[in-house]
Design an enzyme around this catalytic site. Structure first.
Site, PDB file in Angstrom:
ATOM      1  N   ASP A   1     -47.688 -24.951  52.977  1.00 48.87           N
ATOM      2  CA  ASP A   1     -48.968 -25.658  52.764  1.00 48.87           C
ATOM      3  C   ASP A   1     -48.904 -26.419  51.444  1.00 48.87           C
ATOM      4  OD1 ASP A   1     -51.626 -26.412  52.196  1.00 48.87           O
ATOM      5  OD2 ASP A   1     -52.452 -24.609  53.136  1.00 48.87           O
TER       6      ASP A   1
ATOM      7  N   SER B   1     -59.624 -23.685  53.201  1.00 51.17           N
ATOM      8  CA  SER B   1     -59.281 -24.432  51.998  1.00 51.17           C
ATOM      9  C   SER B   1     -60.297 -24.197  50.882  1.00 51.17           C
ATOM     10  CB  SER B   1     -59.142 -25.906  52.375  1.00 51.17           C
ATOM     11  OG  SER B   1     -58.433 -26.603  51.388  1.00 51.17           O
TER      12      SER B   1
ATOM     13  N   HIS C   1     -51.449 -27.494  56.426  1.00 49.52           N
ATOM     14  CA  HIS C   1     -52.588 -26.967  55.680  1.00 49.52           C
ATOM     15  C   HIS C   1     -53.481 -26.155  56.603  1.00 49.52           C
ATOM     16  CE1 HIS C   1     -55.584 -26.608  52.673  1.00 49.52           C
ATOM     17  NE2 HIS C   1     -56.413 -27.497  53.169  1.00 49.52           N
TER      18      HIS C   1
END
Length: 512
Positions: free
Chosen positions: A453, A229, A481
């Site tokens: 996502d 991320s 995610h």
């Protein structure tokens, strides 16, 4: 001024986090006894004014079976190393073979996620057995985060008020906006007063230089790295600054470094709206779903529920009031992973019956709030600090255009997406810029994107892989995610073959 949310991009699965302590592997004492000495810090070519930082052999201490911890000193400002110093907390899980192939550094995202916690508390959840066997897996708290020299803003009671209190004024009125902006100003002033003068230097560019320091003191000629991320932005920034030192980098759940903060918020709102529809498609086919009819019917019913809670908040057993903004935080928290969807069913069913328990469970999980009312970390503070310094300011006209676009493309989420602009009150102007990162001359960099996502939408992974001169795109067709160690053998093999053997996946590989 109002600003759309930017949802935290972090490795987060409620089920996984709850069970990781049962799965984390340990290292036998016999293996520790046969382990050879660590390599010396790598200092070749380091400027004289930085040598005292790079030439730090880590002083490791045991902090659990198979784990060692240390603290590394870094400059407060890499561009003026005599200005002061900060401390970086580092934890490693020793390789489960006698001789490790090297050190694998990892970042869980955020910004504001703790790498120390990632390794210490979520080892097996986040790293496959082949990586745990071969590498010393190293987690670090970036500057401003957790056990490193940290951003500090509010105590627990003040944080509760900041995150959960419901404004007295009616939503959307000038009085409501003024109340929220005043709350943001008070928060920003507290961050400056309580953080010891570090806010100006809590930036991804400074943190990427810290990452190079950690590479060197660990005795690694090149960086081996797994970033989730926001950690993909940190990793891409590192590769752009130090392409010749970028070894095997995997960036999972990519952020596009070229998009503005307004674009980030808009794209995430649309992503979460889409994930909500996927959730309802699943929910409506299960027993116990509190909604009926079509997905469109369910979306309309959720809008009605949010409006009802906004008008008549629900009191929880601890006295807190569940308003629509906190209920939306609960929804967002659950949409990060399919494994969390059952929690969202419970939260929405409870809210429909006037019970706030499960909704607060999800919102508290997102905000790092413990059941006893304390906070597990400073992730909210660090998240704001990094974003306020990394993202250039936007104009009122740009913000208005963003709100209109969110209303059009994410109508369920839109009423609860925009709020006060903390960064407009930040004591320092942003120093970051949004631009493409190319990392010219770097070795192949693997970029992973998941098609469903919501927090780091797939299009960002496509864009980052295109920007990087050596980017290699791996597509995971699925929900949630991030992708590695999340159930796809194809993704796991691509990542592990690359990190262990240097086998570069086919560009455009698609996994399910």
């Amino acid at each position: 001024m109002r600003r759309g949310r930017i949802a935290r991009g972090a490795l987060a699965g409620i089920v996984g986090v709850a069970i990781v302590s049962l799965l984390t592997g340990c290292l036998g004492l016999g293996q520790l006894a046969t382990r050879g000495p660590d390599p010396a810090p790598v200092t070749e070519g380091v400027p004289d004014d930085l040598l005292r930082f790079y030439d730090q052999p880590p002083q490791w201490e045991s902090c659990g079976e198979g784990f060692e911890c240390t603290t590394i000193t870094a400059p407060l400002d890499w561009h003026d190393p005599d200005r002061g110093e900060i401390e970086l907390a580092v934890t490693r899980h020793l390789a489960e073979r006698t001789t490790p192939v090297g050190a694998l550094l990892a970042n869980p995202g955020g910004p504001g996620g703790s790498g120390v916690s990632l390794v210490r508390d979520s080892l097996a959840y986040s790293f496959g057995q082949p990586l745990r066997e071969a590498y010393d897996i190293v987690g670090f708290d970036p500057r401003g985060v957790g056990e490193s020299t940290a951003v500090r803003c509010y105590d627990a009671a003040q944080m509760d008020a900041y995150l959960y209190d419901i404004p007295a004024a009616e939503r959307g009125t000038p009085e409501w906006e003024s109340e929220l902006q005043g709350r943001a100003a008070d928060y920003a002033h507290a961050c400056e007063a309580n953080s010891g003068g570090i806010l100006e230097f809590i930036t991804t560019e400074q943190s990427a230089r810290d990452l190079d320091l950690l590479r060197a003191v660990l005795g690694q000629e090149e960086l081996t790295y797994l970033g989730y991320s926001y950690g993909t932005f940190l990793g891409a920034t590192y590769a752009d600054l130090f392409p010749e030192r970028a070894g095997r980098l995997v960036l999972d759940g990519a952020i596009d470094p070229s998009v503005s903060g307004e674009e980030v918020g808009t794209t995430q709102a649309v992503g979460f709206e889409g994930s909500l529809r996927s959730f309802f498609e699943w929910c409506l086919g299960t027993q116990g779903c509190p909604f009926t009819g079509s997905v469109d019917n369910a979306m309309s019913d959720l809008s009605a529920l949010l409006a009802a809670v906004d008008a008549r908040p629900i009191r929880a057993e601890d006295g807190r009031m569940l308003g629509a903004d906190t209920l939306m935080t609960a929804v967002i928290a659950a949409l990060y992973a399919e494994d969390n969807w059952s929690y969202l069913v419970a939260a929405l069913a409870g809210a429909l019956e006037g019970d706030a328990t499960d909704a607060f469970f999800l919102a508290d999980f997102y905000n790092g709030r413990n059941p006893d009312g304390t906070y597990a970390d400073n992730s909210t503070d660090a998240f704001n600090a990094y974003n306020c310094m990394d993202y250039p300011a936007t104009t009122a006209a740009e913000q208005a255009a963003t709100e209109q676009k969110v209303r059009e493309l994410a109508p369920t989420i839109a009423p609860y997406w925009s709020g006060a602009d903390v960064c407009a009150e930040w004591p320092y102007p942003p120093s970051g810029e949004r631009r493409q990162l190319t990392a010219e001359g770097a070795a192949p960099i693997v970029v992973i994107g998941t098609t469903g996502d919501p927090a780091t939408p797939y299009e960002w992974a496509v864009s980052l892989a295109d920007q990087l001169s050596s980017g290699v795109l791996v597509t995971h067709e699925g929900e949630g995610h991030t992708a590695y160690n999340g159930g796809s053998r194809c993704v796991n093999s691509a990542v592990e073959d690359f990190l262990l053997e240097g086998t570069v996946p086919e560009d455009g590989l698609t996994c399910r």
